[in-house]
Write an enzyme that holds these catalytic residues in place. Structure first.
Site, PDB file in Angstrom:
ATOM      1  N   GLU A 435       0.818  -1.219   0.000  1.00  0.00           N
ATOM      2  CA  GLU A 435       0.000   0.000   0.000  1.00  0.00           C
ATOM      3  C   GLU A 435       0.850   1.266   0.000  1.00  0.00           C
ATOM      4  O   GLU A 435       0.796   2.064   0.932  1.00  0.00           O
ATOM      5  CB  GLU A 435      -0.920   0.009   1.225  1.00  0.00           C
ATOM      6  CG  GLU A 435      -1.943  -1.095   1.191  1.00  0.00           C
ATOM      7  CD  GLU A 435      -3.130  -0.850   2.114  1.00  0.00           C
ATOM      8  OE1 GLU A 435      -3.146   0.176   2.832  1.00  0.00           O
ATOM      9  OE2 GLU A 435      -4.054  -1.687   2.100  1.00  0.00           O
ATOM     10  N   GLU A 511      -4.603  -8.665   1.211  1.00  0.00           N
ATOM     11  CA  GLU A 511      -5.350  -8.317   2.423  1.00  0.00           C
ATOM     12  C   GLU A 511      -6.829  -8.404   2.097  1.00  0.00           C
ATOM     13  O   GLU A 511      -7.276  -7.906   1.059  1.00  0.00           O
ATOM     14  CB  GLU A 511      -5.017  -6.900   2.924  1.00  0.00           C
ATOM     15  CG  GLU A 511      -3.672  -6.834   3.607  1.00  0.00           C
ATOM     16  CD  GLU A 511      -3.289  -5.435   4.098  1.00  0.00           C
ATOM     17  OE1 GLU A 511      -4.181  -4.660   4.517  1.00  0.00           O
ATOM     18  OE2 GLU A 511      -2.087  -5.133   4.051  1.00  0.00           O
TER      19      GLU A 511
HETATM   20  C1  GAL Z   1      -4.274  -1.767   5.337  1.00  0.00           C
HETATM   21  C2  GAL Z   1      -2.801  -1.864   5.726  1.00  0.00           C
HETATM   22  C3  GAL Z   1      -2.604  -2.674   6.975  1.00  0.00           C
HETATM   23  C4  GAL Z   1      -3.566  -2.219   8.035  1.00  0.00           C
HETATM   24  C5  GAL Z   1      -4.979  -2.383   7.528  1.00  0.00           C
HETATM   25  C6  GAL Z   1      -6.003  -1.991   8.572  1.00  0.00           C
HETATM   26  O1  GAL Z   1      -4.471  -0.663   4.590  1.00  0.00           O
HETATM   27  O2  GAL Z   1      -2.055  -2.429   4.688  1.00  0.00           O
HETATM   28  O3  GAL Z   1      -1.294  -2.539   7.432  1.00  0.00           O
HETATM   29  O4  GAL Z   1      -3.293  -0.913   8.352  1.00  0.00           O
HETATM   30  O5  GAL Z   1      -5.128  -1.575   6.400  1.00  0.00           O
HETATM   31  O6  GAL Z   1      -7.286  -2.004   8.026  1.00  0.00           O
END
Ligand code: GAL
Length: 948
Positions: A435, A511
């Site tokens: 990200e 994610e």
């Molecule tokens: C994503 C990020 C993670 C964490 C997550 C929380 O954007 O890559 O490290 O912050 O969100 O929702």
């Protein structure tokens, strides 16, 4: 005595990794017995005068000053063993950083953000001529290391390992001082990162002609019943002359049997040169490494010179093939495997980032328990032991670099990560970033990603390069260049659209989820920061775990997904802030206790029949009110009963769950699961009575008596019928007997501001306002040494240079000073570490002599009736130390007082029925008994054997 010698031998052996005894190579763990104290970022006095000399350590080699000189007196510092995370030991404070879980470190806490570590090691005279290095697996962060006052280097990364050659700086046959400064003022990530030397430290010894650190690389191709291994080994000649040698590569199977061996022809290597030697061997009927059978081979690389083995280097590896297909997903050993992964930070209840090796195994087992087969090291290089655990337990890994960029700063870090980790069969992809909002959607992002990807390929052609992308599908940016694009959250982008645009690009969900849940809670209460543990999308920016999995499960072109997150972690307490201190994202909490989501995952990720009912059935006060009841199961149908009355049978859809609305009545809620019309499983939630008995259980009956292995203890309470009370929040106090110690406690409550660790407190009192008067004899001076003697007319001490001239006029000097003690608690110890200011000295505390004609520095335990809280007096009558040469420095600091308050009893509240205690072996053999008490509850205890 015999047992002691045996134990010492045992310890000495156990801290060295298996090496060939015939070679000088040793890999010695030096985690034990370090001294620690806080320094300061801007107050040089509080930073022990580091770098304040006319010539600093950066000006002249070997000019480490203040705390970095070997003679610095650290006796009053706290003694501890590594790994150590000082952040987790700090209290919580609203002024702390949300990212670091509101621990009181960082910019607002300069007194607790710089840590100094010191340790003395002896190196035998016989080591002279060897190559000796000091290796750190990771220090958070901006660490500087000195040995014997020599500056070795600065390492900004809080995550990468680093190694310094200290051969030239060693005092062979004597004492050597290692000093480390860690600066945790600034954060590298946006999640809890810990502080200090939170990973292992090693002393490595080799012959001058040796295999380079991380110098081997084994890759393989599998053809039918045989595997061809390509073995690379870099040999360094750090000696002064050219060397002739041969290198033998021996492959051993898991039982230690040699399965292949090959020797190179003679190599000639010039002084200070290195050479990369490549060879191939073939193995018949190899056992392939996979998730179910994580079979490991060993490569032994030996360097032989004149029939003598001068080095032997061990590499653990696995034989396996991986393949990502843009249309069909991921294949391990030719077999399709859907990635069922989680993201995780390196953080656990009680210990923070200082995870003992056993904890890595515990955590991976907790994830495997719900069918997870993959782990993303978000968002930083992990400790090597995490990768060992994944290799040994069968867990696929994305190994992730911290920050995107293409300068030497970034690419060198990428290389260090890959060189260190490339032999781990568990790693299936290198991630170059996560990200990167500033670049990921821009042409700069595409350029950076292209270079990083090509650079990784130049180091390792066997694994695809990924980067986790959070933007929208577009026509520029990193989505256009990655061979394996990581999708962070499908809610704002269509994987189908990306797949259509780039049909040759592999895709996976790096994610997904980001759902919030409090373990064991089922009604929302924003005032108390409680989020029910039903799997629901937290808001329109995210989707549920179930919806996420349905998306990934139904598209063959997607490799699979990684949930955000496996474990809860400190920091990011979304959607709350203070006083929530941990995240709510985990499938398991900070202790590894499962939230209900894990049964959803187990139903569709694992290969076993599952039936799990939620919530618990203790809803006193809600009689007659509707309660949402869910069943996670992979049965064909589930029927629900309340107090034996059926509430209907429902058919389960793949990758789904079932739910009912049930008006609460105390009693038994029971689910019955059917497969092919047959009853196969039941699960019950029963209304319990109040807590009566504490139950303590351990994940292991026996641990290894090696000073590091762990028993993970779960504490809960039962009612009078032996039922677990799911709502209990009793505060439990722990005591421990035998060869074990508690190293951390937790309960998974995101809002708990209780202590993680109970440690002794050390306060230091310096001697101030030192004055002096010349006297004639060490004896007499009765009035001058009393507490209230008026010394107003005396000179400031050490005003006159301690020359021979001074010695002639001053046969004896009487010094007086004060020290201020805080109000100490019962049980505290007051120590005095004297530093002799005389050839001989007699020391008085408030008029009472504690030492007479002392000839060296000494440690005293002070009789507490001699001192009081507030100002005290010290008088020292000394025959003065004199300079032998004009540039000598004569000690002018007579010593320090130290007040040690022992750690209070370890305790923790249960949270929704559970708490965790982490118990570690102290090294000896015997029975460890952990006992838990709480008010009128019946105490509980567990015995864990510490054995060989
Ligand atoms: C994503 C990020 C993670 C964490 C997550 C929380 O954007 O890559 O490290 O912050 O969100 O929702």
């Amino acid at each position: 005595m015999k047992t002691k010698i045996f134990l010492m031998l045992f310890l000495a052996c156990s801290i060295m990794q298996a090496q060939d005894a015939a070679t000088p190579r040793e890999h010695i763990n030096i985690d034990k017995s370090w001294y620690f104290a806080f320094g300061h970022p801007s107050d040089s006095k509080k930073d022990f005068n580091n770098g304040t000399a006319y010539f600093s350590y950066l000006a002249k080699a070997g000019y480490g000053d203040g705390v970095t000189t070997p003679k610095f007196d650290n006796r009053s510092w706290r003694k501890l063993d590594l790994p150590h995370d000082w952040a987790v030991e700090q209290p919580f404070d609203e002024k702390g950083s949300l990212s670091h879980g509101f621990k009181a470190i960082g910019y607002n806490f300069p007194d607790a953000s710089i840590g100094w570590y010191r340790k003395n090691i002896t190196v035998p005279a016989s080591d002279l001529g060897k190559r000796i290095t000091l290796a750190f697996d990771g220090v958070f962060r901006n660490s500087i290391v000195w040995v014997n006052g020599h500056y070795l280097g600065l390492e900004p990364s809080g995550y990468l390992g680093f190694e310094y050659d200290i051969s030239a700086y060693i005092n062979y046959g004597g004492d050597n001082t290692i000093v480390v400064r860690a600066d945790a003022m600034m954060e590298e990530g946006w999640f809890y990162e810990g502080a200090g030397i939170y990973r292992h430290v090693w002393l490595n010894k080799t012959h001058n002609l040796h295999v380079a650190t991380n110098g081997t690389f084994v890759t393989n191709t599998v053809n039918g019943n045989s595997a061809t291994l390509n073995i690379e080994a870099t040999v360094n000649n750090d000696g002064l002359k050219a060397e002739n040698f041969t290198v033998t590569q021996t492959i051993l199977d898991a039982s230690g049997k040699t399965v292949a061996t090959k020797t190179t022809g003679k190599v000639n290597l010039a002084s200070m040169k290195n050479e990369l030697l490549t060879t191939n061997v073939t193995i018949q009927n190899p056992v392939l490494w996979d998730i179910e059978n994580p079979y490991l081979y060993t490569l032994k690389t030996t360097i032989v010179q004149d029939n003598k083995t001068v080095d032997s280097y061990i590499t653990t590896f696995g034989i396996r093939t991986i393949r990502f297909d843009a249309n069909e997903g991921f294949f391990l050993n030719g077999k399709h495997v859907k990635i069922k992964g989680t993201n995780n930070h390196q953080d656990h209840a009680g210990v923070g980032s200082a995870l003992p090796d056993d904890l890595q195994y515990y955590r991976i087992r907790q994830l495997k328990a719900f069918g997870s087969n993959a782990y993303r090291c978000s968002h930083n290089p992990p400790t090597p032991e995490l990768l060992d655990a994944c290799d040994r337990l069968g867990m696929l890994v994305i190994d992730e670099h911290r920050l995107m960029g293409i300068t030497q700063t970034h690419l060198n870090d990428v290389k260090r990560l890959i060189d260190r980790d490339r032999n781990h069969p568990s790693i299936i992809s290198w991630s170059v970033g996560n990200e990167e909002w500033g670049i990921e959607n821009k042409v700069e992002g595409a350029r950076i990603a292209t270079t990083m990807q090509a650079y990784v390929k130049s180091l390792d052609t066997t694994r695809p390069v990924t980067a986790a992308f959070s933007g929208r599908i577009g026509s520029q940016g990193i989505t256009t260049v990655m061979e394996l694009l990581g999708i962070n959250y499908i809610v704002n982008k269509s994987t189908d659209e990306q797949h259509k645009l780039f049909p040759n690009q592999s895709l996976w969900g790096t994610e997904e989820g980001s759902t919030n849940a409090t373990r064991g809670a089922y009604f929302r209460d924003d005032t108390k920061h409680i989020i029910p543990a039903y799997d629901k999308a937290p808001n329109s920016n995210f989707i549920s775990i179930e919806d996420g999995w349905k998306h990934y499960a139904s598209r063959p072109y997607l490799g699979g997904m990684f949930i955000w997150t496996g474990f809860d972690y400190r920091g990011e307490p979304t959607p709350y802030g203070w006083p929530s201190i941990t995240s709510y994202f985990g499938m398991v909490d900070l202790c590894g206790f499962p939230k209900d989501d894990t049964w959803y995952l187990k139903s569709w990720w694992a290969n076993e029949t599952v039936l799990h009912l939620l919530p618990h059935w203790n809803w006193q006060g809600k009689e007659g009110q509707p309660i949402e009841v869910w069943a996670y199961s992979n049965c064909d149908e589930v029927e629900l009963f309340l107090n034996k009355k059926s509430l209907g049978k429902k058919a389960m859809q793949a990758n789904s769950h079932l739910q009912w609305e049930v008006n609460y009545a105390p009693g038994t809620l029971e689910a019955v699961g059917y497969k092919n019309g047959k009853k196969v499983l039941t699960d019950k939630a029963q209304t319990t009575k109040g807590a009566e008995t504490i139950k303590v259980s351990s994940d292991k009956n026996k641990i290894t008596a090696n000073g590091s292995s762990l028993a993970m203890i779960t504490v809960d309470v039962k009612d009078r019928n032996g039922l677990h009370v799911p709502t209990a929040d009793n505060e439990i106090t722990f005591s421990i007997k035998g060869p074990g110690k508690i190293i951390g406690v937790g309960n998974g409550n995101p809002t708990s501001l209780e202590k993680d660790r109970f440690i002794e407190t050390i306060e230091v009192a310096a001697i101030e306002g030192l004055k002096e008067k010349i006297v004639q004899s060490l004896d007499g001076n009765t009035n001058e040494v009393t507490a209230n003697y008026n010394d107003a007319s005396w000179d400031a001490a050490f005003k006159d240079d301690r020359t021979e001239e001074f010695g002639k006029k001053a046969p004896v000097v009487l010094y007086r000073g004060t020290f201020t003690l805080p109000q100490w608690q019962k049980g505290a110890t007051i120590n005095f570490f004297s530093n002799n200011v005389g050839v001989e000295e007699t020391i008085y505390i408030n008029g009472t002599a504690i030492a007479t004609k002392l000839k060296e520095s000494k440690e005293f335990v002070i009789d507490q009736s001699l001192v009081h809280a507030g100002k005290n007096t010290i008088a020292i009558v000394a025959t003065p130390l004199l300079k032998k040469r004009p540039w000598d420095i004569v000690n002018s600091n007579p010593g320090l007082f130290q007040i040690v308050t022992p750690a209070p009893a370890w305790k923790r509240k249960l949270f929704n029925g559970l708490a965790q205690v982490i118990v570690q072996s102290t090294g000896e053999v015997g029975d460890i008994i952990l006992t838990a008490t709480s008010g009128s509850l019946k105490a509980g205890s567990v015995t864990v054997k510490a054995g060989q």
